[in-house]
Design a protein around this motif. Structure first.
Motif, short mmCIF file in Angstrom:
data_model
loop_
_atom_site.label_atom_id
_atom_site.label_comp_id
_atom_site.label_asym_id
_atom_site.label_seq_id
_atom_site.Cartn_x
_atom_site.Cartn_y
_atom_site.Cartn_z
N LYS A 14 44.84 39.90 26.52
CA LYS A 14 45.66 40.37 27.65
C LYS A 14 45.03 39.90 28.96
N HIS A 15 45.90 39.67 29.94
CA HIS A 15 45.37 39.37 31.27
C HIS A 15 44.65 40.60 31.80
N PRO A 16 43.55 40.41 32.48
CA PRO A 16 42.84 41.57 33.03
C PRO A 16 43.61 42.17 34.20
N ASP A 17 43.39 43.45 34.41
CA ASP A 17 43.94 44.12 35.59
C ASP A 17 43.08 43.81 36.80
N ILE A 18 41.81 43.51 36.53
CA ILE A 18 40.85 43.22 37.60
C ILE A 18 39.73 42.35 37.04
N ILE A 19 39.12 41.56 37.92
CA ILE A 19 38.02 40.68 37.52
C ILE A 19 36.79 41.03 38.35
N LEU A 20 35.67 41.25 37.68
CA LEU A 20 34.37 41.42 38.33
C LEU A 20 33.64 40.10 38.13
N PRO A 44 49.21 30.02 40.36
CA PRO A 44 50.27 30.99 40.60
C PRO A 44 50.35 32.11 39.54
N ASN A 45 49.87 31.84 38.33
CA ASN A 45 49.89 32.85 37.28
C ASN A 45 48.71 33.82 37.34
N LEU A 46 47.68 33.48 38.11
CA LEU A 46 46.46 34.30 38.14
C LEU A 46 46.15 34.88 39.51
N LYS A 47 46.69 34.32 40.55
CA LYS A 47 46.24 34.63 41.91
C LYS A 47 46.42 36.09 42.33
N ARG A 48 47.31 36.83 41.66
CA ARG A 48 47.52 38.23 42.01
C ARG A 48 46.49 39.17 41.37
N ILE A 49 45.72 38.67 40.43
CA ILE A 49 44.69 39.52 39.80
C ILE A 49 43.59 39.75 40.83
N PRO A 50 43.29 41.01 41.15
CA PRO A 50 42.21 41.26 42.11
C PRO A 50 40.87 40.76 41.57
N VAL A 51 40.15 40.04 42.43
CA VAL A 51 38.83 39.54 42.07
C VAL A 51 37.80 40.20 42.99
N ILE A 52 36.91 40.92 42.37
CA ILE A 52 35.81 41.56 43.08
C ILE A 52 34.57 40.75 42.80
N VAL A 53 34.03 40.15 43.84
CA VAL A 53 32.77 39.43 43.70
C VAL A 53 31.67 40.48 43.65
N LEU A 54 30.94 40.52 42.55
CA LEU A 54 29.86 41.47 42.33
C LEU A 54 28.63 40.63 42.02
N LEU A 71 37.87 42.19 33.22
CA LEU A 71 37.10 41.00 32.85
C LEU A 71 35.83 40.98 33.68
N LEU A 72 34.70 41.00 33.01
CA LEU A 72 33.40 40.88 33.66
C LEU A 72 32.87 39.48 33.38
N VAL A 73 32.66 38.72 34.45
CA VAL A 73 32.13 37.37 34.33
C VAL A 73 30.68 37.45 34.83
N GLU A 74 29.76 37.53 33.88
CA GLU A 74 28.36 37.82 34.20
C GLU A 74 27.45 37.22 33.15
N ASP A 75 26.44 36.47 33.58
CA ASP A 75 25.52 35.85 32.63
C ASP A 75 24.22 36.63 32.44
N ASP A 76 24.00 37.66 33.23
CA ASP A 76 22.78 38.46 33.11
C ASP A 76 23.05 39.63 32.16
N SER A 77 22.40 39.62 31.00
CA SER A 77 22.65 40.64 29.98
C SER A 77 22.31 42.04 30.48
N GLY A 78 21.33 42.16 31.35
CA GLY A 78 20.98 43.47 31.92
C GLY A 78 22.10 44.02 32.78
N ASP A 79 22.71 43.16 33.59
CA ASP A 79 23.83 43.60 34.43
C ASP A 79 25.06 43.92 33.58
N VAL A 80 25.25 43.20 32.49
CA VAL A 80 26.35 43.50 31.57
C VAL A 80 26.15 44.91 31.00
#
Length: 142
Positions: A57-63, A84-94, A9-18
């Protein structure tokens, strides 16, 4: 051997970075399903499988970018790590933010790591590939 695609899951509002992220992942030898949302409200809806995301599907990782419309990345991170249902998903702040307060706050909110986006395309590709290599080759995810 059957390969299950990696869900990112990429959470990003900049279309260039996407686009940069997509290009970097295309260089990968791994099968990746990239889900992109542009704001924090959509990210949480996807993670909670609400509305149009009911069958996602739940993501394996979140950017996660920090500076997002509607609900910023700090709020999203706090909500993910409190659930509790999400906290184990690794979150990478990018993110582009180099502010020490943002870095400390992200780790205080239990970010798994904090990466400052490079402006150079080649460095950006290397960072995305390093993330992929570390989190999907070296690390064992739940």
């Amino acid at each position: 051997m059957l390969f299950i695609p990696i869900e990112i899951l990429l959470v990003e509002d900049d279309s260039g970075d996407v686009q940069l992220t997509k290009l970097a992942l295309e260089e990968s030898k791994m099968s990746v399903n990239l889900h992109v949302v542009e704001d924090g409200v959509e990210a949480l809806a996807l993670l909670r499988k609400e509305g149009k995301y009911a069958n996602t599907k739940h993501p394996d990782i979140i950017l996660l970018d920090l500076n997002l419309p509607k609900k910023d990345g700090r709020e999203v991170l706090a909500e993910i790590k409190a659930d509790p249902n999400l906290k184990r998903i690794p979150v990478i702040v990018l993110t582009a933010s180099q502010a020490e307060t943002d870095i400390l706050n992200a780790y205080n909110l239990n970010a798994n790591c904090y990466i400052i986006k490079p402006v150079d395309f080649d460095r950006f590709v290397k960072i995305v590939q390093s993330i992929e290599n570390f989190w999907f080759t070296i690390v064992r995810l739940p």
